[in-house]
Scaffold this active site. Structure first.
Site, PDB file in Angstrom:
ATOM      1  N   CYS A 123      -1.611   6.815  -8.523  1.00 29.12           N
ATOM      2  CA  CYS A 123      -1.094   8.159  -8.262  1.00 29.12           C
ATOM      3  C   CYS A 123      -2.085   8.950  -7.425  1.00 29.12           C
ATOM      4  O   CYS A 123      -2.996   9.572  -7.966  1.00 29.12           O
ATOM      5  CB  CYS A 123      -0.809   8.879  -9.585  1.00 29.12           C
ATOM      6  N   CYS A 134      -2.280  12.645  -8.190  1.00 27.52           N
ATOM      7  CA  CYS A 134      -3.042  12.983  -9.396  1.00 27.52           C
ATOM      8  C   CYS A 134      -4.545  12.816  -9.163  1.00 27.52           C
ATOM      9  O   CYS A 134      -5.345  13.668  -9.526  1.00 27.52           O
ATOM     10  CB  CYS A 134      -2.648  12.081 -10.571  1.00 27.52           C
ATOM     11  N   ASP A 135      -4.955  11.693  -8.588  1.00 31.53           N
ATOM     12  CA  ASP A 135      -6.364  11.296  -8.600  1.00 31.53           C
ATOM     13  C   ASP A 135      -7.089  11.448  -7.269  1.00 31.53           C
ATOM     14  O   ASP A 135      -8.325  11.377  -7.233  1.00 31.53           O
ATOM     15  CB  ASP A 135      -6.476   9.831  -9.069  1.00 31.53           C
TER      16      ASP A 135
END
Lengths: 305, 305
Positions: B132, B135-136
């Site tokens: 992701c 997200c990261d």
């Protein structure tokens, strides 16, 4: 100039196809009479295009057009008169006299309102007979009006008209109503009178409409309804005459497509949205189908380029 | 309580199906682990959902969820473990232990990221291995990272990562790149290094990832790339285990549907979106397919109710 792709039509299917084609870097021309397709004739706000809780057809059309124009794409406001298959692709002729050439074509020309074809209808267009509630509804303040057609578009037209008109009737040919239950409930709430088994026979008037005559299909009696407006909402006719030699038609005169890849019977000629035999005519379905057609055309062009 | 319809999944297909089912006045339950599906893992803004020129996956997801919740529909945040066909309909069991019953079911459970299945991958999840980017990505400021996968999602991940990371590689197994040309051009502009014919063999590190080892499929040589992050973007696996006895699968493990009406091989069981064998996985296609599935389920329920 040889385009990779010509898209015919500026409704949800055409706009979605245009956005995707441009993002695939296809050299693309979109030809449309106008933008928005049937959305611009919507008489009530659109509440079922995911992402917009409530938006007018006009506003959504403008968002679509703006979104499309943000991409690198040529746009011609014109009416297509003929599509011909030639070696290496297609010729697309417009009523302006211009002619364009491309490797592939996507037809998203949508559908036009279907006329009743009864005496008086043509004569009173613009004088009480209308195919566009959004356009003409406000002219019927404090008048009595009839909507012909008991499907969703008929009910939506009636619901919209109730805020102007003194009395609204819905006349439906068949014994059953086909509109969504949510629309039927609203019609009930607004005292809209629904008459089933009504076969329209004539629209009458002097300078303007003053009545519609229908036959009660059960009793066979002719009944005169005194109304000053008749809104025709009995479905639509796919706009396909310019391509009629290149495609197959459903029994509803829609262009038959392979539902997996939107190809017609002519390789390189695709179709999407209300002009096709896709089972349901909805904005979000048309947009999804336009996207499918563009990605399918992209593959075709890459493989046959 | 017997629902008319249970929708499994909260991505674009599930939300569109929910909006349409509620508007058809179907007594509907939507069960989803969360809302938004793969949209929430999108690493760059969405620019191809018609009507929104540019919007983050998270924002579009919130608009979808809000639009859905405006309608009369029950929602359970839960994970479905089993769907069973019983007389008169279906039982749907959730991992929470709850069980629900309905006349028809629409599966829109989407797809999960496909893992590489190489040594080191599982051990370093959250320690340099990610599925992701949205997200990261921000955790890799001034680091070197590799994206595995040369399709659109791989390129989009790399393009997004370039604004954080010092150096971004794309590793693609096949000799050709399949991403859209617009993405390939952007990658070039941002000096993203694209390596084809790269078969990933191992992810190595101590506490965190410090390298990825791939085999050059032409020279057969093993090559070590010093990176602190590995983003896996090699496609997805349809989430279908709960319905596996009731449907047929494509060679990609997608649920096979009749593309005209979204029905699976089990009457009353429909599917839509990325979980199905629809040819292209796009937000607007999934939304259109969800709409089709809901209108198809409505007809089924009316005719079998």
């Amino acid at each position: 100039m040889l385009y990779d792709l010509i898209i015919i039509g500026g409704g949800p299917a055409g706009v979605a196809a245009g956005i995707y084609a441009a993002r695939q870097n296809l050299n693309t021309l979109l030809i449309a009479k106008s933008f928005g397709g049937q959305m611009t004739r919507k008489s009530v706000d659109i509440e079922n295009y995911p992402g917009f809780e409530k938006i007018s057809g006009l506003d959504l059309m403008q968002k679509f057009e703006k979104h499309l124009r943000k991409n690198k794409i040529d746009i011609e406001i014109d009416s297509v008169s003929k599509v011909e298959k030639v070696s290496g692709g297609f010729y697309v002729s417009a009523t302006s006299g211009k002619q364009f050439q491309s490797k592939a074509v996507i037809v998203t020309s949508g559908a036009d309102p279907r006329p009743l074809e009864v005496p008086g209808e043509k004569e009173f267009i613009g004088k009480g007979v209308s195919y566009c509630t959004a356009c003409d509804g406000p002219l019927f303040g404090d008048k009595e009006v009839a909507v012909v057609g008991g499907g969703n578009s008929g009910f939506e037209a009636a619901i919209s008209l109730h805020s102007y008109a003194k009395k609204v009737y819905i006349l439906e040919f068949s014994p059953q109503i086909k509109a969504d239950e949510i629309n039927q409930k609203l019609a009930q709430k607004y005292d809209i009178e629904v008459i089933t088994n009504a076969a329209i026979k004539e629209i009458k008037g002097k300078d303007f409409v003053d009545s519609v005559i229908y036959q009660d299909r059960k009793s066979q009696k002719l009944i005169t309804l005194n109304v000053q407006g008749v809104f025709v909402e009995i479905g639509s006719q796919p706009a396909t005459s310019f391509a009629k030699d290149l495609v197959e038609f459903s029994e509803k005169d829609e262009i038959k497509i392979d539902p997996k890849n939107n190809m017609t019977k002519t390789p390189g000629l695709f179709a999407a949205g209300d002009v096709t035999d896709v089972r349901w005519k909805q904005i979000v379905i048309a947009a999804g189908e336009g996207c499918k057609a563009a990605l399918s055309a992209y593959e075709y062009i890459i493989n046959h380029g």
